[in-house]
Design a protein around this motif. Structure first.
Motif, PDB file in Angstrom:
ATOM      1  N   ALA A 179       0.960  -1.012  -0.134  1.00  0.00           N
ATOM      2  CA  ALA A 179       0.033   0.020   0.016  1.00  0.00           C
ATOM      3  C   ALA A 179       0.989   1.151  -0.109  1.00  0.00           C
ATOM      4  CB  ALA A 179      -1.019  -0.130   1.294  1.00  0.00           C
ATOM      5  N   SER A 180       0.605   2.190  -0.917  1.00  0.00           N
ATOM      6  CA  SER A 180       1.603   3.190  -1.014  1.00  0.00           C
ATOM      7  C   SER A 180       0.686   4.496  -1.246  1.00  0.00           C
ATOM      8  CB  SER A 180       2.545   3.313  -1.947  1.00  0.00           C
ATOM      9  OG  SER A 180       3.313   4.006  -2.363  1.00  0.00           O
ATOM     10  N   ARG A 240       2.181   7.182  -2.557  1.00  0.00           N
ATOM     11  CA  ARG A 240       2.733   7.929  -3.575  1.00  0.00           C
ATOM     12  C   ARG A 240       2.968   7.003  -4.752  1.00  0.00           C
ATOM     13  NH1 ARG A 240       8.131   8.548  -1.892  1.00  0.00           N
ATOM     14  NH2 ARG A 240       7.850   7.368  -0.066  1.00  0.00           N
ATOM     15  N   VAL A 298       0.827  -4.867   2.658  1.00  0.00           N
ATOM     16  CA  VAL A 298       2.043  -4.327   3.224  1.00  0.00           C
ATOM     17  C   VAL A 298       1.919  -2.846   3.498  1.00  0.00           C
ATOM     18  CG1 VAL A 298       4.506  -4.404   3.309  1.00  0.00           C
ATOM     19  CG2 VAL A 298       3.177  -6.462   2.107  1.00  0.00           C
ATOM     20  N   GLU A 326       5.279   5.427   9.015  1.00  0.00           N
ATOM     21  CA  GLU A 326       4.502   6.521   9.336  1.00  0.00           C
ATOM     22  C   GLU A 326       5.254   8.009   8.447  1.00  0.00           C
ATOM     23  OE1 GLU A 326       5.164   4.490  11.641  1.00  0.00           O
ATOM     24  OE2 GLU A 326       3.534   4.653  13.285  1.00  0.00           O
ATOM     25  N   SER A 350       8.135   7.643   6.282  1.00  0.00           N
ATOM     26  CA  SER A 350       8.722   7.408   4.903  1.00  0.00           C
ATOM     27  C   SER A 350       8.044   6.325   4.080  1.00  0.00           C
ATOM     28  CB  SER A 350      10.204   7.230   4.812  1.00  0.00           C
ATOM     29  OG  SER A 350      10.355   6.123   5.798  1.00  0.00           O
ATOM     30  N   ILE A 365      -5.171   4.368  -2.242  1.00  0.00           N
ATOM     31  CA  ILE A 365      -6.360   4.632  -1.827  1.00  0.00           C
ATOM     32  C   ILE A 365      -6.553   5.934  -2.530  1.00  0.00           C
ATOM     33  CG2 ILE A 365      -7.855   5.269  -0.053  1.00  0.00           C
ATOM     34  CD1 ILE A 365      -5.952   3.486   1.749  1.00  0.00           C
ATOM     35  N   THR A 388      -6.953   9.446  -2.741  1.00  0.00           N
ATOM     36  CA  THR A 388      -7.104  10.366  -1.674  1.00  0.00           C
ATOM     37  C   THR A 388      -7.127  11.538  -2.476  1.00  0.00           C
ATOM     38  OG1 THR A 388      -5.002   9.662  -1.281  1.00  0.00           O
ATOM     39  CG2 THR A 388      -6.401   9.341   0.279  1.00  0.00           C
ATOM     40  N   SER A 405      -2.357  13.458   0.038  1.00  0.00           N
ATOM     41  CA  SER A 405      -2.511  11.906  -0.157  1.00  0.00           C
ATOM     42  C   SER A 405      -2.493  10.923   0.812  1.00  0.00           C
ATOM     43  CB  SER A 405      -1.862  11.510  -1.613  1.00  0.00           C
ATOM     44  OG  SER A 405      -0.570  11.428  -1.167  1.00  0.00           O
ATOM     45  N   SER A 406      -1.595  11.100   1.853  1.00  0.00           N
ATOM     46  CA  SER A 406      -1.311  10.201   2.908  1.00  0.00           C
ATOM     47  C   SER A 406      -2.009   9.902   4.042  1.00  0.00           C
ATOM     48  CB  SER A 406       0.165  10.506   3.392  1.00  0.00           C
ATOM     49  OG  SER A 406       0.559   9.961   4.503  1.00  0.00           O
ATOM     50  N   LEU A 407      -2.806   9.056   4.217  1.00  0.00           N
ATOM     51  CA  LEU A 407      -3.714   8.707   5.166  1.00  0.00           C
ATOM     52  C   LEU A 407      -2.638   8.145   6.510  1.00  0.00           C
ATOM     53  CD1 LEU A 407      -5.725   8.010   2.857  1.00  0.00           C
ATOM     54  CD2 LEU A 407      -7.027   6.817   4.509  1.00  0.00           C
TER      55      LEU A 407
HETATM   56  N1  SAH Z   1       4.565   9.661   4.380  1.00  0.00           N
HETATM   57  C1  SAH Z   1       4.403   8.516   3.829  1.00  0.00           C
HETATM   58  C2  SAH Z   1       3.083   7.888   3.854  1.00  0.00           C
HETATM   59  C3  SAH Z   1       3.054   7.226   5.256  1.00  0.00           C
HETATM   60  S1  SAH Z   1       1.421   6.792   5.724  1.00  0.00           S
HETATM   61  C4  SAH Z   1       4.781   8.383   2.314  1.00  0.00           C
HETATM   62  O1  SAH Z   1       4.855   9.507   1.858  1.00  0.00           O
HETATM   63  O2  SAH Z   1       4.863   7.359   1.862  1.00  0.00           O
HETATM   64  C5  SAH Z   1       2.124   4.965   6.262  1.00  0.00           C
HETATM   65  C6  SAH Z   1       1.300   3.914   5.406  1.00  0.00           C
HETATM   66  O3  SAH Z   1      -0.099   4.006   5.064  1.00  0.00           O
HETATM   67  C7  SAH Z   1       1.958   3.969   3.881  1.00  0.00           C
HETATM   68  O4  SAH Z   1       3.356   3.551   3.853  1.00  0.00           O
HETATM   69  C8  SAH Z   1       0.948   3.392   3.306  1.00  0.00           C
HETATM   70  O5  SAH Z   1       1.236   1.997   3.464  1.00  0.00           O
HETATM   71  C9  SAH Z   1      -0.244   3.684   3.898  1.00  0.00           C
HETATM   72  N2  SAH Z   1      -1.115   4.665   3.113  1.00  0.00           N
HETATM   73  C10 SAH Z   1      -1.111   5.978   3.606  1.00  0.00           C
HETATM   74  N3  SAH Z   1      -1.959   6.783   2.406  1.00  0.00           N
HETATM   75  C11 SAH Z   1      -2.182   5.852   1.754  1.00  0.00           C
HETATM   76  C12 SAH Z   1      -2.985   5.952   0.303  1.00  0.00           C
HETATM   77  N4  SAH Z   1      -3.586   6.816   0.058  1.00  0.00           N
HETATM   78  N5  SAH Z   1      -2.898   4.629  -0.361  1.00  0.00           N
HETATM   79  C13 SAH Z   1      -2.433   3.637   0.093  1.00  0.00           C
HETATM   80  N6  SAH Z   1      -1.728   3.515   1.295  1.00  0.00           N
HETATM   81  C14 SAH Z   1      -1.568   4.477   1.968  1.00  0.00           C
END
Ligand code: SAH
Length: 248
Positions: A80-81, A83, A115, A119, A121, A137, A139, A144-146
């Motif tokens: 899950a990513s 970015r 996977v 939080e 990186s 996901i 977003t 974009s980061s949850l």
């Molecule tokens: N700052 C990190 C994000 C960390 S969030 C970055 O830039 O990659 C922690 C984890 O939650 C990510 O590694 C991912 O596995 C998941 N996650 C958060 N937002 C997501 C999204 N929009 N889609 C898929 N996975 C997400």
């Protein structure tokens, strides 16, 4: 199916997030939690309090030093990513992922790893490249980061929805109340229906206007069972009898 899904957290740094993940998993019926090189203690006041009663998942969680070790027995791994990466990888949405799960989880030995990254990186390119596919996901592109537990919650919810619709299909296809009618029974019904519709002057065979074809399409779509067909035949017989009585 849900038993065969493993949530893998890599390098988590906040015990509260691990607790939040345990809660999200238990809410959705998942139980297999694997932690890869956590950067914090797993069982703390914070993680237990965020788990809100799902702390048994924290106690059961397996701890591994590498991702390879955590997913060694898995037949599918999806990372899950938040970015997109420079080297594009097969990218699926949470729903597409969930739709694949019933098949992917079919054999007893199947295990699917989902996977999640750190939080601060996320997942490294090398970690993502150990996964068959990436799930994103959808977003807000500008934000974009949850939160880790929220991301697990969204994906776990989709897993549960796929599992629930699998249960629905299983209960409607495997255990019908009664056997479906045969082709011959349906043909007899159509003859009876046409006779009755003519008798009550609803249908004029001289001006058919596709009526029987449309009714055929309707009944064929419904795939009636024998008991339902008996009811429909009963309605036609009663209609004929009443029509006879009222005939001058
Ligand atoms: N700052 C990190 C994000 C960390 S969030 C970055 O830039 O990659 C922690 C984890 O939650 C990510 O590694 C991912 O596995 C998941 N996650 C958060 N937002 C997501 C999204 N929009 N889609 C898929 N996975 C997400």
């Amino acid at each position: 199916m849900l038993e065969r899904i493993r949530i893998v957290l890599i390098g988590t740094s906040h015990p509260g997030n691990i607790g939040g993940v345990a809660r999200a998993m238990h809410n959705m019926g998942l139980a297999d939690l694997a932690l890869v090189a956590p950067r914090c203690e797993v069982i703390t006041q914070d993680s237990i309090s965020r788990a809100s009663g799902a702390d048994h998942l924290l106690h059961q969680a397996t701890v591994h030093s590498t991702l390879e070790d955590a997913v060694a027995d898995c037949t599918l791994a999806v990372g899950a990513s938040a970015r997109s990466r420079t080297l594009p990888w097969p990218m699926i949405s949470p729903r597409e992922l969930a739709e694949r799960l019933p098949d992917e989880c079919q054999p007893d030995s199947a295990r699917v790893a989902l996977v999640f990254g750190r939080e601060d990186s996320g997942l490294t390119n090398a970690e993502l490249q150990r996964c068959h596919a990436h799930v994103h996901i959808p977003t807000n592109a500008d934000f974009s980061s949850l939160n880790l537990a929220a991301a697990v919650q969204v994906i776990a919810y989709e897993c549960r929805m796929a599992w629930l619709s699998q249960q629905d299909t299983a209960s409607t296809t495997e255990e019908p109340d009664d056997a479906l009618v045969t082709h011959a029974e349906l043909e007899r019904y159509f003859e009876h229906l046409e006779r009755t519709l003519i008798a009550i002057e609803f249908h004029d065979p001289a001006q058919p206007r596709q009526l029987m074809a449309r009714l055929r399409r309707l009944y064929l779509r419904a795939r009636p069972e024998k008991m339902e067909m008996n009811i429909l035949r009963g309605i036609l017989s009663a209609t004929e009898k009443t029509a006879d009585k009222h005939r001058p």
